[in-house]
Design an enzyme around this catalytic site. Structure first.
Site, short mmCIF file in Angstrom:
data_model
loop_
_atom_site.label_atom_id
_atom_site.label_comp_id
_atom_site.label_asym_id
_atom_site.label_seq_id
_atom_site.Cartn_x
_atom_site.Cartn_y
_atom_site.Cartn_z
N ASN A 205 52.52 23.87 18.19
CA ASN A 205 53.66 23.18 18.81
C ASN A 205 54.92 23.45 18.01
O ASN A 205 54.91 24.18 17.02
CB ASN A 205 53.37 21.69 18.91
CG ASN A 205 53.11 21.08 17.56
OD1 ASN A 205 53.96 21.12 16.68
ND2 ASN A 205 51.90 20.55 17.36
N PHE A 318 54.01 8.51 13.46
CA PHE A 318 55.17 8.99 14.22
C PHE A 318 54.74 9.10 15.68
O PHE A 318 53.57 9.38 15.96
CB PHE A 318 55.63 10.36 13.71
CG PHE A 318 56.59 10.26 12.56
CD1 PHE A 318 56.18 9.75 11.34
CD2 PHE A 318 57.90 10.66 12.70
CE1 PHE A 318 57.05 9.63 10.28
CE2 PHE A 318 58.80 10.56 11.65
CZ PHE A 318 58.38 10.04 10.44
N LYS A 336 45.91 2.31 16.52
CA LYS A 336 45.63 3.01 15.26
C LYS A 336 45.82 2.12 14.03
O LYS A 336 45.81 2.61 12.91
CB LYS A 336 46.51 4.26 15.16
CG LYS A 336 46.37 5.21 16.36
CD LYS A 336 47.10 6.53 16.17
CE LYS A 336 47.07 7.35 17.45
NZ LYS A 336 47.42 8.76 17.27
O1 C5P Z 1 48.84 9.82 19.85
P1 C5P Z 1 49.86 10.71 19.25
O2 C5P Z 1 49.35 12.08 18.98
O3 C5P Z 1 51.17 10.77 19.95
O4 C5P Z 1 50.16 10.01 17.84
C1 C5P Z 1 51.09 10.53 16.97
C2 C5P Z 1 50.75 10.12 15.57
O5 C5P Z 1 49.35 10.32 15.34
C3 C5P Z 1 51.45 10.97 14.56
O6 C5P Z 1 51.72 10.18 13.42
C4 C5P Z 1 50.46 12.07 14.26
O7 C5P Z 1 50.64 12.60 12.96
C5 C5P Z 1 49.13 11.35 14.40
N1 C5P Z 1 48.03 12.17 14.93
C6 C5P Z 1 46.84 12.27 14.23
N2 C5P Z 1 45.81 13.02 14.71
C7 C5P Z 1 45.92 13.64 15.89
C8 C5P Z 1 47.10 13.54 16.63
C9 C5P Z 1 48.15 12.80 16.12
O8 C5P Z 1 46.75 11.70 13.15
N3 C5P Z 1 44.91 14.35 16.34
#
Ligand code: C5P
Length: 399
Positions: A205, A318, A336
């Site tokens: 990304n 974030f 979370k």
């Molecule tokens: O659910 P979403 O991906 O939007 O959540 C974003 C947050 O979760 C960010 O802080 C990102 O670093 C973390 N994240 C994570 N593991 C993932 C996807 C996102 O820890 N697989």
């Protein structure tokens, strides 16, 4: 106080003092240069006067100075840096000699003192120099270890002045450290992850990692121990921070878990890829074998796992959203078990991904929220760290 003193002595690496001045000035700090007499054999004081905008000082009781300049100046500075520092100045300071401006000033100053040695390897490793350094360290003086590499004498070895970035970063930490961050480990994740399709192709990304790198730098300056777990980005890591480089979300997960028990705070600013290929081939897929479809699966949600394993750590997440940003972020915070969530609206072009600026909402589990209006990612990171410090002092969180 917005002034620091920079002592420069007669090492060939004296030219690097110019970069040190510039880097401190970028932080809105005025620099007063103090030279030893022998340093003026290499560079005239006028050079440093022009660079720093303040007359460089060499001698005690000079007609052009205020009457007792070494004492007056000592009360005005928040830091004394000596870079480059020769074996001679280190020996003089270790024995309390005060026969010129710099050595006298060292005895008068009450601020932190930072010394960056630069000399031939044999001189640096000589037991006498090492004993002098130890003595000064025991008195609270902080040293920036010299680096290994080619030395002015043509030999290779240890004794080369540390990089100006490293010296200035440590100097800023001595000025800006706050008790609340002392002995705390802050883990920051940054950048994108890459999920392989085959050895050359991947899913990723647009994250540049800038926000996470600024957060790591800010946490270090405030006195925390910092581990920066970084996906593939083009940025230079801040000096003083321990960097763990990772590629995939699974690598990142393992790196974060490795530090989680010792961590006081985890800031997940990485844009972890949400999907990965169900099957990643070991061989490059040939053009002729183009698959008509690829299967994706969810990556492990690192934050959710951290939320489940939480034992007193502050968890900061974030959220990058394009619509209903705050409501969706609140859901994530709850799911979370976060203590703070930073919300980016990535539908706006001039902030967020790849940009130097950001505008974010901070949301807390108790319903509180705060907007940080569009500003640099540096300033945003300062605000976030200030809020984290306040959360520790008040111990408000989602535990
Ligand atoms: O659910 P979403 O991906 O939007 O959540 C974003 C947050 O979760 C960010 O802080 C990102 O670093 C973390 N994240 C994570 N593991 C993932 C996807 C996102 O820890 N697989």
């Amino acid at each position: 106080m917005n002034k620091i003193a920079l002592g420069v002595t007669s090492s060939i690496s004296i030219y690097k003092a110019a970069d040190i001045i510039r880097l401190f000035q970028k932080e809105d700090l005025a620099v007063q240069v103090i030279m030893t007499e022998r340093a003026t054999n290499f560079i005239q004081p006028e050079f440093f006067t022009a660079l720093s905008g303040q007359p460089a000082v060499v001698r005690l009781f000079d007609q052009k100075q205020r009457p007792i300049e070494h004492i007056t100046l000592a009360s005005e500075v928040s830091l004394l840096v000596i870079a480059p520092a020769t074996a001679n100045i280190i020996a003089k300071l270790a024995s309390g000699l005060a026969d010129d401006f710099l050595s006298t000033f060292y005895l008068a100053v009450k601020s932190p003192v930072l010394i960056a040695p630069a000399m031939n390897e044999a001189m640096f490793l000589h037991p006498q120099t090492q004993a002098n350094i130890k003595k000064l360290k025991d008195l609270g003086v902080v040293f920036v270890e010299p680096e290994s590499g080619y030395l002015a004498c043509g030999q290779k070895g240890s004794g080369r002045l540390a990089s100006p970035e490293k010296i200035v970063q440590l100097g800023l930490r001595l000025i800006r450290q706050q008790p609340v961050f002392k002995d705390k480990l802050i883990v920051v994740t940054a950048g994108p992850t890459r999920e392989a399709l085959d050895p050359v192709r991947f899913l990723s990304n647009r994250s540049s990692g800038k926000m996470g790198y600024e957060l790591a730098r800010e946490a270090y300056e405030r006195g925390a121990e910092v581990v920066l777990i970084s996906g593939p980005v083009e940025l230079r890591p801040p000096a003083g921070v321990k960097v763990e480089r990772v590629i995939s979300s699974e690598d990142m997960r393992q790196a974060v878990l490795k530090y989680y028990d010792q961590a006081s705070v985890v800031i997940m600013s990485a844009a972890v890829s949400d999907f990965r290929f169900s099957q990643a081939g070991r061989e490059k897929i040939k053009k002729e074998n183009l698959p008509s479809a690829v299967r994706l699966e969810k990556t492990p949600d690192i934050l959710e796992e951290l939320g489940r394993l939480k034992r007193g750590q502050l968890l900061v997440g974030f959220a990058a959203e394009t619509s209903e940003a705050k409501a969706r972020a609140r859901e994530k915070m709850e799911k979370k078990k976060l203590d703070l969530i930073v919300v980016n609206d990535v539908s706006q072009q001039d902030i967020g991904f790849e940009s130097d600026d950001n505008e974010v909402w901070l949301l807390w589990p108790d319903g509180r929220e705060r907007l940080i209006s569009k500003t640099t990612k540096r300033k945003v990171s300062q605000e976030i760290l200030t809020e984290i410090g306040a959360m520790f002092n008040g111990r408000k969180g989602n535990n």
